[in-house]
Enzyme design. Structure first.
Site: not given
Length: 186
Positions: A99, A141-142, A145
């Site tokens: 990351c 993953h994004e 965020h």
């Protein structure tokens, strides 16, 4: 275009939900261009707006599978659907992630192998992405965020403890830490 500083784990922007984009204008398009430049300089395969200190629901992605074509884009106000993740331990060789907001470390994590993401493109047009494998991993993953999470929050033991120990050694976990990617000529 501008390369932006990338916030490091511990900054409050990274740990708070992002806000939906209400209007796609030149400011949003400039932000997305800057995010692409920042992601490419880092280098990374994805970058969410909160990682550059902007609490908006936007992320960019760029990935070239072995022997495949470049897959690249930006998505605004995404929604994510996924098949359930499998049970069991992650494979250290094939399921390790890094990351940009937890730089220079990789840890294994189990993710869903198939996701569908819908949202808007930079012109405000609806887009739907249906992907598997590493592309699905990048989307998840994004998306995390945008919900105020980093992948280390999802790690199983002993990897979570290893990540937290690494963060403590680095002096992370406090507001105001960031790094600036550098363009490498050549």
């Amino acid at each position: 275009m501008t390369i932006l500083p990338i916030l490091i784990w511990g900054d409050p922007v990274l740990h708070s939900p992002a806000q939906p984009v209400s209007v796609i204008n030149d400011d949003v398009r400039t932000l997305i261009s800057d995010m692409f430049e920042t992601m490419d300089a880092a280098p990374g395969v994805g970058l969410a707006a909160p990682q550059v200190g902007v609490p908006l629901c936007i992320y960019t992605y760029s990935f070239t599978p072995h022997g495949g074509e470049l897959w690249r884009g930006a998505i605004i106000n995404p929604q994510l659907w996924m098949i359930p993740t499998r049970f069991g331990d992650p494979d250290k060789e094939t399921e390790s992630e890094g990351c940009l907001s937890f730089p220079d470390y990789k840890f294994p994590i189990v993710r869903s192998d198939h996701v569908r993401v819908s949202g808007l493109d930079v012109d405000g047009q609806p887009v739907q992405i249906d992907v598997t494998g590493w592309k699905a991993r990048i989307m998840q993953h994004e998306f995390d965020h945008l919900n105020g999470g980093l992948y280390i929050n999802r790690l199983a033991e002993p990897y979570r403890s290893e990540a937290l120990a690494s963060a403590e050694e680095e002096g992370w976990g406090v507001p105001g830490k960031a790094w600036l990617p550098q363009v490498v000529e050549g």
